[in-house]
Design an enzyme around this catalytic site. Structure first.
Site, PDB file in Angstrom:
ATOM      1  N   SER A  84       0.832  -1.196   0.000  1.00 41.29           N
ATOM      2  CA  SER A  84       0.000   0.000   0.000  1.00 41.29           C
ATOM      3  C   SER A  84       0.874   1.256   0.000  1.00 41.29           C
ATOM      4  O   SER A  84       1.670   1.444  -0.916  1.00 41.29           O
ATOM      5  CB  SER A  84      -0.957  -0.054   1.194  1.00 41.29           C
ATOM      6  OG  SER A  84      -2.046   0.822   1.026  1.00 41.29           O
ATOM      7  N   HIS A 235      -7.278  -6.361   0.770  1.00 39.64           N
ATOM      8  CA  HIS A 235      -6.159  -5.420   0.651  1.00 39.64           C
ATOM      9  C   HIS A 235      -4.968  -5.841   1.506  1.00 39.64           C
ATOM     10  O   HIS A 235      -3.821  -5.667   1.091  1.00 39.64           O
ATOM     11  CB  HIS A 235      -6.637  -4.023   1.046  1.00 39.64           C
ATOM     12  CG  HIS A 235      -5.587  -2.964   0.929  1.00 39.64           C
ATOM     13  ND1 HIS A 235      -4.888  -2.729  -0.254  1.00 39.64           N
ATOM     14  CD2 HIS A 235      -5.093  -2.082   1.836  1.00 39.64           C
ATOM     15  CE1 HIS A 235      -4.022  -1.733  -0.060  1.00 39.64           C
ATOM     16  NE2 HIS A 235      -4.126  -1.328   1.188  1.00 39.64           N
TER      17      HIS A 235
END
Length: 253
Positions: A84, A235
């Protein structure tokens, strides 16, 4: 900036960079799974974890921090894993300093600009305000009032808590600066030239962070890039499917 870091194992060096509101300890179990083959250097990015706090926070200065970390470790070259926000930093570093990067693993993030999408999390952090609290359960209650049943995010944020000498709770991370810098951290990476080394992009099957429509930009900046999708993962790919994730990245590295 001298980043806080921990080292696991021996072998070819791999620097692991966490995501927004995270810390290096989020990656300890993955580093332990890799330590038989690699020296894993798990860092706290600036204003996160136990690294120093500073009012300036953007991809440029965070990239400088990684350059200083390599110099302090006396490493001429290393592989990188970035998740990320950490993936944005790793990509930016590879584009600026390609000779210092052996292989690059980018976890569930593309090099593009992202519109704001952490509003609920930021509201929860601001509302939790642990500075006048002594019980972790009270912070958890405040987070849950904004995040509802999202226990994975609540427990992820709870790992940021520590206790002052006076017994009060506080965030380890510099939450005000991180929140103020949020827009900077969503920006696209800025290339000088494509990075032509080996790159693996890893996305979760349930995540929308890397879309098929992002592939042309990815290949423009990283022409050797491969993309794999981890079934059943969101995620936080490394937390949702640690075995499949670790097998994929160790095979690549």
């Amino acid at each position: 900036m001298k980043l806080n870091y921990k080292t696991y194992g021996t072998g070819d060096p791999v620097i692991i960079l966490h995501g927004l509101f995270g810390m290096g300890d989020n990656w300890r179990s993955i580093a332990r799974m890799m330590e038989g083959q690699h020296q894993c250097i798990v860092a706290d990015l600036r204003n996160h974890g136990r690294s120093p706090h500073d009012p300036v926070m953007n991809l440029a200065v965070m990239t400088d921090d990684i350059l200083e970390l390599l110099e302090d470790l006396q490493l001429n070259r290393a592989s990188f894993i970035g998740h990320s926000m950490g993936g944005k930093v790793a990509m930016q570093f590879a584009l600026l300093y390609p000779d210092l990067v052996h292989k690059l693993v980018v976890v569930d993030i593309a090099p593009k600009h992202y519109p704001p999408h952490h509003t609920r999390v930021i509201e929860a952090i601001l509302a939790a305000d642990p500075s006048n609290l002594r019980e972790r359960s009270k912070v958890e209650e405040r987070l849950a009032a904004h995040l509802g049943p999202d226990q994975s995010t609540i427990q992820f944020l709870m790992k940021n808590l520590s206790r002052t000498p006076e017994g009060h709770l506080e965030w380890k991370s510099n939450m005000p600066v991180i929140i103020d810098a949020y827009q900077n951290l969503m920006e696209e990476v800025t290339p000088l030239a494509p990075f032509t080394g080996p790159v693996l992009f890893v996305r979760g099957e349930k995540s929308k962070y890397i879309l098929d429509e992002d592939l042309p930009l990815i290949h423009d900046l990283f022409p050797m890039a491969e993309l794999i999708t981890i079934p059943g993962a969101g995620h936080w790919v490394h937390a949702d499917a640690p075995q499949a994730f670790t097998e994929a990245i160790t095979n690549f590295l």
